[in-house]
Motif scaffolding. Structure first.
Motif, short mmCIF file in Angstrom:
data_model
loop_
_atom_site.label_atom_id
_atom_site.label_comp_id
_atom_site.label_asym_id
_atom_site.label_seq_id
_atom_site.Cartn_x
_atom_site.Cartn_y
_atom_site.Cartn_z
N SER A 44 1.33 -1.11 -0.11
CA SER A 44 0.53 -0.16 0.48
C SER A 44 0.68 0.77 -0.01
O SER A 44 0.79 2.26 -0.64
N GLY A 45 2.12 1.28 0.74
CA GLY A 45 2.76 2.19 0.67
C GLY A 45 2.76 3.05 1.95
O GLY A 45 2.92 4.43 1.88
N LEU A 46 1.60 2.54 3.07
CA LEU A 46 0.89 3.47 3.77
C LEU A 46 2.22 2.49 5.37
O LEU A 46 2.28 1.40 5.48
N ASN A 47 2.48 3.44 6.37
CA ASN A 47 2.40 3.50 7.55
C ASN A 47 1.36 2.51 7.77
O ASN A 47 0.41 2.15 8.33
N SER A 48 2.23 0.92 8.50
CA SER A 48 1.11 0.22 9.28
C SER A 48 0.46 0.97 10.64
O SER A 48 0.03 -0.48 11.15
N ALA A 49 1.49 1.52 11.39
CA ALA A 49 0.18 1.86 11.96
C ALA A 49 -0.70 2.66 11.97
O ALA A 49 -1.42 3.02 12.70
N LEU A 50 -0.93 3.03 10.98
CA LEU A 50 -2.33 3.25 10.67
C LEU A 50 -3.78 2.30 10.45
O LEU A 50 -4.32 2.74 10.17
N VAL A 51 -3.29 1.15 10.56
CA VAL A 51 -4.27 -0.13 10.51
C VAL A 51 -4.88 -0.06 11.43
O VAL A 51 -6.28 0.53 12.07
N LYS A 52 -3.59 1.00 12.88
CA LYS A 52 -4.65 0.65 14.49
C LYS A 52 -5.13 2.14 14.50
O LYS A 52 -6.50 1.90 14.82
N TYR A 53 -5.37 3.41 13.47
CA TYR A 53 -5.18 4.20 14.08
C TYR A 53 -7.25 3.89 12.91
O TYR A 53 -7.71 4.81 14.16
#
Length: 210
Positions: A44-53
């Motif tokens: 996705s090219g996105l930080n995995s921290a965004l999943v939690k957010y």
């Protein structure tokens, strides 16, 4: 970079929707419902921290995928119910659409069952109330209209629902069977179209009065 800055930047690119679609692609291509956050982040090219957010945890992400896919299905089923067409044509169209859906999202039934098994009872009940019960009610309408008009045999709509979804799910989750038993990996649009035509004909032959 702080989480707040990550979120602000990600929102500009529609990060929540991108995470859902990327996770869906991983499940489709890998024939799995297990998602690695590291793989999700890379693709996705996105930080995995965004999943939690956005989702809280992995189950939250899976619920969001199910919501996206099932909401679209329910919309299409609702539109079909309202169409002015013979019950047999309506049901034939619906069975074909079910097969197309499972070709596109072969993980759908496995995902639903996993969430129902692993979520707390209230979460499982919510999934049933939002998605499964409306679909069951739709089959009561599809089948009931045909029985009432005299074109369908008197069959149990709930059992018929299981037969249709089972036929679609079993085929598109059986790719490895085709690979190792028959040496075939041609699960393309031609295979889908051939399976749709044959399955619709078989199921309709079983419900139509002779």
């Amino acid at each position: 970079m702080t989480v707040e800055k990550l979120v602000a930047k990600a929102n500009e690119a529609g990060a929540r929707d991108k995470l859902i679609e990327t996770a869906s692609q991983i499940m489709r291509q890998g024939d799995t419902i297990d998602i690695s956050f590291s793989e999700l982040s890379v693709l996705s090219g996105l930080n995995s921290a965004l999943v939690k957010y956005y989702f809280g945890n992995k189950d939250g992400l899976l619920e969001a995928i199910l919501e996206r896919d099932m909401d679209n299905i329910l919309v299409q089923v609702g539109l079909l119910i309202k169409k002015d067409m013979p019950p047999e044509d309506k049901l034939r169209h619906h069975i074909g659409a079910v097969i197309d859906t499972y070709h596109e999202f072969p993980y759908l039934n496995r995902l639903t069952m996993r969430l129902i098994r692993e979520l707390p009872p209230e979460g499982a009940r919510n999934i049933a109330d939002k998605y499964l019960k409306p679909l069951s009610e739709a089959y009561n309408i599809f089948v009931g209209e045909g029985i009432k008009s005299g074109v369908f045999r008197d069959v149990d709509p709930d059992l018929f629902y299981s037969a249709v979804t089972g036929a679609a799910d079993r085929f598109f989750t059986g790719k490895l069977v085709w690979k190792y038993c028959y040496g075939r990996e041609d699960f393309d649009e031609r295979m889908r179209d051939a399976y749709r035509e044959q399955t619709v004909d078989l199921i309709m032959a079983g419900i139509l009065k002779s």
